[in-house]
Design a protein around this motif. Structure first.
Motif, PDB file in Angstrom:
ATOM      1  N   TYR A  28     -14.724   6.384   9.688  1.00 24.58           N
ATOM      2  CA  TYR A  28     -14.009   5.521  10.642  1.00 24.58           C
ATOM      3  C   TYR A  28     -14.360   4.067  10.344  1.00 24.58           C
ATOM      4  O   TYR A  28     -15.531   3.711  10.215  1.00 24.58           O
ATOM      5  N   THR A  29     -13.331   3.235  10.254  1.00 22.07           N
ATOM      6  CA  THR A  29     -13.524   1.810   9.975  1.00 22.07           C
ATOM      7  C   THR A  29     -12.951   0.978  11.111  1.00 22.07           C
ATOM      8  O   THR A  29     -11.793   1.170  11.496  1.00 22.07           O
ATOM      9  N   CYS A  30     -13.773   0.079  11.643  1.00 25.68           N
ATOM     10  CA  CYS A  30     -13.264  -0.819  12.689  1.00 25.68           C
ATOM     11  C   CYS A  30     -12.228  -1.741  12.062  1.00 25.68           C
ATOM     12  O   CYS A  30     -12.533  -2.478  11.116  1.00 25.68           O
ATOM     13  N   GLY A  31     -11.048  -1.699  12.604  1.00 30.62           N
ATOM     14  CA  GLY A  31      -9.949  -2.465  12.021  1.00 30.62           C
ATOM     15  C   GLY A  31      -9.773  -3.821  12.672  1.00 30.62           C
ATOM     16  O   GLY A  31     -10.600  -4.245  13.484  1.00 30.62           O
ATOM     17  N   PRO A  32      -8.698  -4.479  12.329  1.00 31.02           N
ATOM     18  CA  PRO A  32      -8.514  -5.864  12.787  1.00 31.02           C
ATOM     19  C   PRO A  32      -8.019  -5.958  14.229  1.00 31.02           C
ATOM     20  O   PRO A  32      -7.400  -5.031  14.734  1.00 31.02           O
ATOM     21  N   THR A  33      -8.313  -7.088  14.828  1.00 27.78           N
ATOM     22  CA  THR A  33      -7.662  -7.434  16.079  1.00 27.78           C
ATOM     23  C   THR A  33      -6.453  -8.263  15.670  1.00 27.78           C
ATOM     24  O   THR A  33      -6.601  -9.300  15.013  1.00 27.78           O
ATOM     25  N   VAL A  34      -5.264  -7.765  16.025  1.00 30.25           N
ATOM     26  CA  VAL A  34      -4.058  -8.327  15.410  1.00 30.25           C
ATOM     27  C   VAL A  34      -3.470  -9.486  16.220  1.00 30.25           C
ATOM     28  O   VAL A  34      -2.316  -9.460  16.650  1.00 30.25           O
ATOM     29  N   TYR A  35      -4.308 -10.517  16.406  1.00 35.86           N
ATOM     30  CA  TYR A  35      -3.844 -11.702  17.140  1.00 35.86           C
ATOM     31  C   TYR A  35      -3.578 -12.855  16.188  1.00 35.86           C
ATOM     32  O   TYR A  35      -3.131 -13.913  16.591  1.00 35.86           O
ATOM     33  N   ASN A  36      -3.893 -12.652  14.919  1.00 38.29           N
ATOM     34  CA  ASN A  36      -3.736 -13.719  13.932  1.00 38.29           C
ATOM     35  C   ASN A  36      -3.748 -13.069  12.550  1.00 38.29           C
ATOM     36  O   ASN A  36      -4.024 -11.868  12.422  1.00 38.29           O
ATOM     37  N   TYR A  37      -3.493 -13.865  11.507  1.00 35.35           N
ATOM     38  CA  TYR A  37      -3.588 -13.310  10.154  1.00 35.35           C
ATOM     39  C   TYR A  37      -5.052 -13.027   9.836  1.00 35.35           C
ATOM     40  O   TYR A  37      -5.929 -13.773  10.276  1.00 35.35           O
ATOM     41  N   PRO A  38      -5.321 -12.001   9.045  1.00 31.48           N
ATOM     42  CA  PRO A  38      -6.705 -11.819   8.615  1.00 31.48           C
ATOM     43  C   PRO A  38      -7.052 -12.859   7.556  1.00 31.48           C
ATOM     44  O   PRO A  38      -6.195 -13.249   6.759  1.00 31.48           O
ATOM     45  N   HIS A  39      -8.293 -13.336   7.559  1.00 32.82           N
ATOM     46  CA  HIS A  39      -8.714 -14.179   6.439  1.00 32.82           C
ATOM     47  C   HIS A  39      -9.311 -13.283   5.356  1.00 32.82           C
ATOM     48  O   HIS A  39      -9.521 -12.079   5.580  1.00 32.82           O
ATOM     49  N   ILE A  40      -9.575 -13.872   4.201  1.00 35.52           N
ATOM     50  CA  ILE A  40     -10.031 -13.022   3.094  1.00 35.52           C
ATOM     51  C   ILE A  40     -11.412 -12.439   3.359  1.00 35.52           C
ATOM     52  O   ILE A  40     -11.779 -11.433   2.766  1.00 35.52           O
ATOM     53  N   ARG A  44     -12.528  -8.505   3.018  1.00 34.99           N
ATOM     54  CA  ARG A  44     -13.686  -7.967   2.280  1.00 34.99           C
ATOM     55  C   ARG A  44     -14.173  -6.679   2.969  1.00 34.99           C
ATOM     56  O   ARG A  44     -14.597  -5.737   2.301  1.00 34.99           O
ATOM     57  N   ALA A  45     -14.095  -6.655   4.298  1.00 36.96           N
ATOM     58  CA  ALA A  45     -14.550  -5.461   5.038  1.00 36.96           C
ATOM     59  C   ALA A  45     -13.709  -4.238   4.649  1.00 36.96           C
ATOM     60  O   ALA A  45     -14.223  -3.119   4.574  1.00 36.96           O
ATOM     61  N   TYR A  46     -12.415  -4.465   4.384  1.00 34.11           N
ATOM     62  CA  TYR A  46     -11.544  -3.315   4.068  1.00 34.11           C
ATOM     63  C   TYR A  46     -11.616  -2.948   2.586  1.00 34.11           C
ATOM     64  O   TYR A  46     -11.447  -1.782   2.240  1.00 34.11           O
ATOM     65  N   VAL A  47     -11.885  -3.934   1.735  1.00 30.52           N
ATOM     66  CA  VAL A  47     -12.122  -3.615   0.318  1.00 30.52           C
ATOM     67  C   VAL A  47     -13.382  -2.742   0.235  1.00 30.52           C
ATOM     68  O   VAL A  47     -13.426  -1.743  -0.483  1.00 30.52           O
ATOM     69  N   PHE A  48     -14.379  -3.086   1.023  1.00 30.08           N
ATOM     70  CA  PHE A  48     -15.618  -2.294   1.040  1.00 30.08           C
ATOM     71  C   PHE A  48     -15.337  -0.865   1.544  1.00 30.08           C
ATOM     72  O   PHE A  48     -15.723   0.118   0.912  1.00 30.08           O
ATOM     73  N   ALA A  49     -14.639  -0.751   2.673  1.00 34.68           N
ATOM     74  CA  ALA A  49     -14.375   0.588   3.233  1.00 34.68           C
ATOM     75  C   ALA A  49     -13.529   1.410   2.266  1.00 34.68           C
ATOM     76  O   ALA A  49     -13.734   2.622   2.101  1.00 34.68           O
ATOM     77  N   ASP A  50     -12.590   0.736   1.603  1.00 27.48           N
ATOM     78  CA  ASP A  50     -11.734   1.422   0.628  1.00 27.48           C
ATOM     79  C   ASP A  50     -12.563   1.910  -0.561  1.00 27.48           C
ATOM     80  O   ASP A  50     -12.384   3.039  -1.045  1.00 27.48           O
ATOM     81  N   THR A  51     -13.469   1.069  -1.015  1.00 27.15           N
ATOM     82  CA  THR A  51     -14.322   1.456  -2.155  1.00 27.15           C
ATOM     83  C   THR A  51     -15.182   2.651  -1.778  1.00 27.15           C
ATOM     84  O   THR A  51     -15.327   3.600  -2.556  1.00 27.15           O
ATOM     85  N   LEU A  52     -15.718   2.613  -0.562  1.00 28.18           N
ATOM     86  CA  LEU A  52     -16.508   3.755  -0.085  1.00 28.18           C
ATOM     87  C   LEU A  52     -15.646   5.023  -0.105  1.00 28.18           C
ATOM     88  O   LEU A  52     -16.074   6.071  -0.597  1.00 28.18           O
ATOM     89  N   GLY A  53     -14.431   4.916   0.422  1.00 34.57           N
ATOM     90  CA  GLY A  53     -13.525   6.071   0.456  1.00 34.57           C
ATOM     91  C   GLY A  53     -13.204   6.574  -0.946  1.00 34.57           C
ATOM     92  O   GLY A  53     -13.200   7.782  -1.213  1.00 34.57           O
ATOM     93  N   ARG A  54     -12.977   5.634  -1.866  1.00 36.75           N
ATOM     94  CA  ARG A  54     -12.651   6.024  -3.249  1.00 36.75           C
ATOM     95  C   ARG A  54     -13.846   6.724  -3.900  1.00 36.75           C
ATOM     96  O   ARG A  54     -13.683   7.673  -4.655  1.00 36.75           O
TER      97      ARG A  54
END
Ligand code: AMP
Ligand code: ZN
Length: 494
Positions: A28-40, A44-54
């Motif tokens: 389980y990955t804590c996702g974004p609060t969608v009140y604005n665009y995500p910054h890079i 990084r948090a999702y690149v990390f979670a994706d790498t873990l999943g891969r």
């Protein structure tokens, strides 16, 4: 294959990963609060979670990954202070919250795609789980909560070792601010926030505690339990979540399942991407979004590579030079793979390559060449060592550089590593990596013509002319980089 060791923030130690359910990994990955665009930095948090999943998939586990979308409940302060981020942005933009949520969720998903982050099994949207959140809160309210005028609060003294994840020294948690009058302990937190009398919120639901909205921490406990069951294997998020959000999720999970249950076996946190000036923010300075990188002529996978070059637990400082270096490195890898394909095509093994494209290494006939298996072993050891992608990239580069090895094996081994790092090396071409900056004033055809003229001038030893052509190109935003694998690049005034 080597054991997978991961750093567990709960114990602050490397531990061997063993799954709760045989052969499966539930994350389980804590996702974004969608009140604005995500910054890079967020990305990084999702690149990390994706790498873990891969890596978990590479290790043979059947992965179930959940990322949530927070479209209600996250306040401007992680403690109970401030306004709902969504309500605030909707008021500022004079739009409905639902439109705000839709727009920024879409933008986030575009970034997910651009960074080649795999689709999780579930995107759990918080507002779709509100009835489940109310039922959950009811199930723990008697023993663990108390009601105040502003909402239903979780009493953190009712669970053992509250704040262990954050390593808080006292039950109140050092440095925590008691923002709400009447709270029994400073660390207590709202699991249901009542709409203040006389006000209406755009998003509110009926509950046993009156009209209101769920607390942010409640959302993740409810959605992770609903989609993964308790306990599940790994919970991820940025390092800031180790201090408040995740300890509060753990407290709720304990209330639900017993005090020795944190809900997930591993809690893993990526460190921050920072700017030289300090913390990355959406409101100060240049808003560093994936789209901004593209507008400046950087392929988004160069940013993915930049993330992978650092260990996820280390702070990473963003710089345009660093991104440029990552882009050049990516180009070298892409060109290495395409040169290798061309070499084998010349040798007449093109049809072999075409049919082996989808083969895994196990399906390729014959013993694997020693050079290939050495690179594969190094790669496996690196990713198994708490996702040491920085070292894994060097194994991939060594592999790409191997000469005189069987084409099908070579390609299958590259594909195996690339599936973990997610750089799309088998499909990216050098032209894909040449992104025209938004502000460019010259076309690629014009650049090619100028470069041919420069080459002719150099052949005729007319260096004055060749320098003049180069200077003219620089003035138009194109830098001739004789050492660069692609020969020319957009010059960025940053
Ligand atoms: P938010 O949308 O603010 O909830 O953040 C989304 C994710 O990004 C969370 O996991 C945060 O911990 C993480 N995060 C926020 N800022 C950064 C940063 N500068 N670097 C890395 N991760 C971050
Ligand atoms: Zn969360």
């Amino acid at each position: 294959m080597s054991e997978l060791k991961l750093f567990n923030s709960l114990t602050r130690q490397l531990e061997t990963f063993t799954p709760v359910h045989d052969g499966e990994a539930r994350v389980y990955t804590c996702g974004p609060t969608v009140y604005n665009y995500p910054h890079i930095g967020n990305m990084r948090a999702y690149v990390f979670a994706d790498t873990l999943g891969r890596v978990l998939s590479y290790k043979g586990y059947k992965l179930t990954h959940v990322i949530n979308i927070t479209d209600v409940g996250h306040l401007t302060d992680d403690a109970d202070a401030g306004e709902d981020k969504m309500e605030k942005m909707a008021a500022e933009k004079a739009q409905s919250i639902w439109d705000i949520a839709k727009h920024y969720t879409q933008a986030y998903w575009e970034d997910i795609k651009a960074l080649n982050i795999r689709q999780p099994a579930h995107w759990s949207i918080a507002t779709e789980y509100v009835p489940a959140m109310i039922a959950y809160a009811e199930s723990i309210a008697d023993k663990h909560c108390y009601e105040l005028e502003s909402g239903l609060y979780f009493d953190t003294s009712t669970v053992a070792n509250y704040g262990a994840l954050a390593r808080a020294k006292t039950e109140d948690g050092e440095g925590r601010i008691d923002e709400v009058e009447g709270k029994r302990h400073a660390a207590d937190f709202a699991i249901w926030r009542k709409t203040p009398a006389g006000e209406t919120r755009q998003m509110e639901w009926d509950s046993p505690w009156g009209k209101g909205a769920p607390g942010w921490h409640l959302e993740c406990s409810v959605m992770s339990e609903a989609l993964l069951g308790l306990p599940f294997d790994i919970h991820t998020g940025g390092i800031d979540h180790r201090e408040i959000h995740h300890p509060n999720e753990i407290a709720q999970n304990q209330a639900r399942c017993g005090s020795d249950h944190s809900g997930a076996r591993f809690w893993m946190h990526n460190n921050f991407l920072i700017e030289r000036s300090g913390k990355m923010s959406k409101s100060s300075g240049e808003f560093l979004r994936v789209q901004l990188l593209i507008d400046k002529g950087f392929h988004p996978l160069a940013y993915r590579l930049m993330c992978l070059q650092a260990h996820y637990r280390s702070e990473l400082e963003f710089s345009w030079d660093g991104l440029q270096a990552a882009l050049v490195r990516l180009k070298r890898m892409v060109m290495g793979v395409s040169n290798f394909k061309a070499r084998h095509a010349e040798l007449g093994s093109a049809s072999y390559l075409a049919t082996s494209e989808s083969k895994t290494l196990k399906q390729v006939q014959g013993d694997v060449a020693p050079g290939i298996s050495a690179a594969l072993n190094d790669f496996a050891a690196a990713v198994s060592d708490d996702l040491n992608t920085a070292v894994a990239i060097t194994s991939l580069e060594t592999l790409i550089g191997l000469k005189k090895v069987d084409a099908a094996q070579h390609l299958a081994a590259i594909a195996e590593m690339d599936a973990v790092l997610g750089l799309n090396l088998l499909t990216l071409s050098r032209t894909d990596l040449r992104i025209r900056p938004k502000a460019a004033v010259i076309t690629e055809a014009e650049i090619e013509t100028a470069l041919t003229a420069r080459k002719d001038a150099r052949a005729e030893k007319d260096f004055a002319k060749s320098d003049a052509i180069r200077d003219d190109l620089i003035a138009k935003g194109v830098e001739v980089m004789d050492g660069d694998p692609l020969g020319w690049d957009w010059k960025l005034d940053i």
